[in-house]
Design a protein around this motif. Structure first.
Motif, mmCIF file in Angstrom:
data_model
loop_
_atom_site.group_PDB
_atom_site.id
_atom_site.type_symbol
_atom_site.label_atom_id
_atom_site.label_comp_id
_atom_site.label_asym_id
_atom_site.label_seq_id
_atom_site.Cartn_x
_atom_site.Cartn_y
_atom_site.Cartn_z
ATOM 1 N N ASN A 50 46.220 -27.673 5.773
ATOM 2 C CA ASN A 50 45.191 -28.441 6.452
ATOM 3 C C ASN A 50 45.203 -29.859 5.885
ATOM 4 O OD1 ASN A 50 42.810 -29.482 7.548
ATOM 5 N ND2 ASN A 50 41.507 -28.418 6.068
ATOM 6 N N PRO A 51 45.583 -30.876 6.688
ATOM 7 C CA PRO A 51 45.611 -32.243 6.173
ATOM 8 C C PRO A 51 44.238 -32.884 6.067
ATOM 9 C CG PRO A 51 46.237 -32.246 8.473
ATOM 10 C CD PRO A 51 46.075 -30.806 8.067
ATOM 11 N N GLY A 52 43.204 -32.199 6.545
ATOM 12 C CA GLY A 52 41.855 -32.757 6.524
ATOM 13 C C GLY A 52 41.423 -33.175 7.909
ATOM 14 N N ILE A 53 40.111 -33.139 8.142
ATOM 15 C CA ILE A 53 39.585 -33.433 9.474
ATOM 16 C C ILE A 53 39.885 -34.866 9.888
ATOM 17 C CG2 ILE A 53 37.496 -33.534 10.879
ATOM 18 C CD1 ILE A 53 36.323 -31.386 8.953
ATOM 19 N N ARG A 54 39.592 -35.832 9.008
ATOM 20 C CA ARG A 54 39.813 -37.222 9.389
ATOM 21 C C ARG A 54 41.289 -37.514 9.608
ATOM 22 N NH1 ARG A 54 41.858 -41.549 8.007
ATOM 23 N NH2 ARG A 54 42.498 -40.720 5.988
ATOM 24 N N ASP A 55 42.144 -37.037 8.707
ATOM 25 C CA ASP A 55 43.576 -37.268 8.871
ATOM 26 C C ASP A 55 44.075 -36.674 10.183
ATOM 27 O OD1 ASP A 55 43.448 -38.409 6.382
ATOM 28 O OD2 ASP A 55 45.132 -37.287 5.557
ATOM 29 N N GLY A 56 43.562 -35.489 10.527
ATOM 30 C CA GLY A 56 43.991 -34.847 11.764
ATOM 31 C C GLY A 56 43.532 -35.597 12.999
ATOM 32 N N ASP A 198 40.613 -45.354 -1.157
ATOM 33 C CA ASP A 198 41.305 -44.072 -1.263
ATOM 34 C C ASP A 198 40.369 -42.888 -1.024
ATOM 35 O OD1 ASP A 198 43.928 -44.856 -1.668
ATOM 36 O OD2 ASP A 198 43.672 -45.096 -3.824
ATOM 37 N N TYR A 199 39.158 -43.157 -0.528
ATOM 38 C CA TYR A 199 38.196 -42.101 -0.205
ATOM 39 C C TYR A 199 37.773 -42.210 1.260
ATOM 40 C CZ TYR A 199 37.482 -41.634 -5.284
ATOM 41 O OH TYR A 199 37.662 -41.446 -6.628
ATOM 42 N N PRO A 255 45.504 -33.856 1.965
ATOM 43 C CA PRO A 255 45.112 -35.088 2.660
ATOM 44 C C PRO A 255 46.047 -36.236 2.305
ATOM 45 C CG PRO A 255 43.804 -34.847 0.697
ATOM 46 C CD PRO A 255 44.724 -33.639 0.740
ATOM 47 N N SER A 256 45.928 -37.327 3.032
ATOM 48 C CA SER A 256 46.746 -38.500 2.734
ATOM 49 C C SER A 256 46.158 -39.333 1.604
ATOM 50 C CB SER A 256 46.898 -39.369 3.993
ATOM 51 O OG SER A 256 45.633 -39.851 4.410
ATOM 52 N N LEU A 257 44.834 -39.259 1.392
ATOM 53 C CA LEU A 257 44.176 -40.077 0.374
ATOM 54 C C LEU A 257 43.909 -39.258 -0.892
ATOM 55 C CD1 LEU A 257 41.572 -42.052 2.533
ATOM 56 C CD2 LEU A 257 43.871 -42.731 1.839
ATOM 57 N N PRO A 258 44.287 -39.767 -2.064
ATOM 58 C CA PRO A 258 44.068 -39.016 -3.305
ATOM 59 C C PRO A 258 42.591 -38.802 -3.615
ATOM 60 C CG PRO A 258 44.799 -41.254 -3.782
ATOM 61 C CD PRO A 258 44.972 -41.057 -2.310
ATOM 62 N N GLY A 259 41.729 -39.732 -3.194
ATOM 63 C CA GLY A 259 40.303 -39.552 -3.422
ATOM 64 C C GLY A 259 39.757 -38.353 -2.675
ATOM 65 N N ASP A 260 40.274 -38.095 -1.474
ATOM 66 C CA ASP A 260 39.822 -36.928 -0.708
ATOM 67 C C ASP A 260 40.178 -35.638 -1.431
ATOM 68 O OD1 ASP A 260 38.962 -38.728 1.154
ATOM 69 O OD2 ASP A 260 40.502 -38.277 2.639
ATOM 70 N N ARG A 261 41.349 -35.629 -2.071
ATOM 71 C CA ARG A 261 41.772 -34.433 -2.797
ATOM 72 C C ARG A 261 40.867 -34.176 -4.008
ATOM 73 N NH1 ARG A 261 44.615 -29.668 -2.516
ATOM 74 N NH2 ARG A 261 43.319 -28.794 -4.158
ATOM 75 N N ILE A 262 40.554 -35.227 -4.737
ATOM 76 C CA ILE A 262 39.785 -35.032 -5.967
ATOM 77 C C ILE A 262 38.345 -34.623 -5.650
ATOM 78 C CG2 ILE A 262 38.947 -37.382 -6.352
ATOM 79 C CD1 ILE A 262 39.767 -37.096 -9.237
ATOM 80 N N VAL A 263 37.788 -35.149 -4.553
ATOM 81 C CA VAL A 263 36.437 -34.742 -4.150
ATOM 82 C C VAL A 263 36.448 -33.288 -3.691
ATOM 83 C CG1 VAL A 263 34.565 -35.163 -2.512
ATOM 84 C CG2 VAL A 263 35.729 -37.089 -3.572
ATOM 85 N N TYR A 264 37.471 -32.904 -2.979
ATOM 86 C CA TYR A 264 37.638 -31.508 -2.550
ATOM 87 C C TYR A 264 37.657 -30.581 -3.763
ATOM 88 C CZ TYR A 264 40.284 -27.440 -0.740
ATOM 89 O OH TYR A 264 40.723 -26.178 -0.411
#
Length: 419
Positions: A50-56, A198-199, A255-264
């Motif tokens: 799942n690349p994430g809702i926004r990325d998708g 990056d978020y 996700p494409s953004l590292p901030g999205d990964r760390i928040v996840y």
């Protein structure tokens, strides 16, 4: 009926870039048909991504930040890539009721005051007199790209879902959970580990670059010094949304953004965070699969026995019975990577260059997001299968559909050169 049957039932595939104008009565019937989609939950798929809702959703926007061919590597290395349906999301009445609660819609459902929001509007928010034109615009952008992916949907490499359907029942619980996470002493550390751009700030709002314009003599800060938005609720809500959808789809999150990964990771671990550096043992070297032309992706997906074995083994990591078994599978993946790098048929399509593939499994820590440098310091998250979400959120770590499919580990993958 799926999204492609919907497209053909309305003859939207005939002239996808210049769809016809709809009559008022047709608009009402069209909305009824689209509302009938995704009434049954998506079937989870172990080994999916799942690349994430926004990325998708961004892939189907009028000004996408990434092209469809950015999906090449995920398609070739995952059992399935899950994407939110952009047509359903933009025009289904039930999707509107969920969107109107999101921080990036301008709603105060999760906050006490308005936050940064996008100007995007759902069809239901557009005056009735303008909806026919709005539908044509949505269809002219999204449908040609959907049709380009149809073969990959037919072979199971891509699956569409409604993120609104997946999350709508849990939104009331998100309010208290997000507030508890926000009050954590670690949220500022997590929310400033990377530059603000990056978020993601929501399902339809990407990161925003913020810096000091001029030197500040009082604080000594120089022009160009990065700044962050003080209100962290939007990134926390987005983290909860991705945690919920990834859980329900039994997929790993990339996700494409590292901030999205760390928040996840922060959300999935009940607000825990640690610092660490990735081990070189976590990297595999693979052929540059993203160098293959898009027309070859379907053929490679169908024909490469080695990649099929790689996908199978990657999926097995999620259901390994023990850490020892998981390490054995990871060792097998390293051996398989060597075979892939020697596969002449594959290299003929990808060229001789390689890419670095991050592969991490849960062994006390879960590897978080990374910047472009392989040795960059990053926050990682402690996590165990027995820890429930804060405030008894319905989705627990490895719970919901993931628990039903017996997932035991969260596998983290990343093509590092994408940063």
């Amino acid at each position: 009926m799926d999204i492609f049957e919907f497209i053909r039932s309305w003859n939207l595939d005939k002239n996808p870039t210049t769809p016809r104008t709809f009559k008022k009565r047709e608009v009402d019937l069209l909305l009824e048909d689209i509302e009938a989609l995704y009434t049954s939950p998506a079937e989870p798929k172990i080994g999916s991504l799942n690349p994430g809702i926004r990325d998708g959703l961004d892939l189907f926007s009028s000004q996408p930040q990434r092209r469809l061919d950015s999906l090449s590597v995920p398609i070739l290395l995952s059992k399935r890539v899950w994407l939110p349906d952009p047509v359903f999301s933009a025009i289904a009445p039930s999707a509107a009721s969920v969107w109107e609660k999101m921080p990036d819609s301008g709603s105060t459902y999760f906050t006490n005051a308005p936050v940064i929001h996008t100007g995007w509007k759902h069809v239901a928010q557009i005056p009735a007199s303008q909806r026919k034109d709005a539908l044509r615009t949505i269809f002219s952008v999204a449908i040609p790209r959907l049709l380009k992916l149809e073969q990959l949907v037919q072979c199971g490499a891509i699956g569409f879902y409604s993120w609104e359907r997946l999350v709508e029942d849990d939104l009331p619980k998100f309010q208290e959970t997000a507030m508890t996470l926000k009050e954590s002493g670690l949220v500022d550390k997590v929310g400033t580990a990377y530059p603000q751009h990056d978020y993601s700030l929501g399902t339809r709002l990407s990161g925003i670059r913020i810096t000091i314009q001029d030197d500040h003599p009082v604080t000594g800060a120089k022009a160009g010094t990065p700044l962050w938005i003080s209100e962290k609720m939007p990134i926390l809500v987005y983290g909860l949304l991705n945690a919920l959808t990834s859980d329900r789809l039994a997929s790993r999150f990339e996700p494409s953004l590292p901030g999205d990964r760390i928040v996840y990771d922060f959300v999935r671990s009940n607000g825990k965070s640690y610092t660490d550096k990735p081990s070189q043992d976590n990297f595999l070297q693979l052929p540059a699969l993203d160098a293959a032309v898009w027309e070859d992706v379907v053929a490679i997906r169908k024909d490469s026995e080695l990649l099929d074995r790689f996908r199978e083994m990657l999926a097995e990591l999620s259901i390994a019975e023990s850490s020892l078994a998981a390490e054995a599978i990871r060792g097998g993946l390293k051996d398989l990577a060597k075979e892939l790098n020697a596969d002449k048929a594959l290299l003929k399509r990808t060229g001789s260059s390689t890419l670095n593939f991050l592969l991490a499994i849960l062994g006390g820590t879960l590897v978080g997001g990374y910047t472009g440098n392989l040795a960059s310091g990053a926050l990682t998250t402690a996590m165990s299968a027995g820890i429930p979400y804060l405030k008894d959120l319905a989705v627990t770590a490895f719970g919901g559909q993931a628990r039903e499919t017996k997932l035991r580990y969260e596998v983290v993958t990343r093509i590092l050169h994408r940063f």
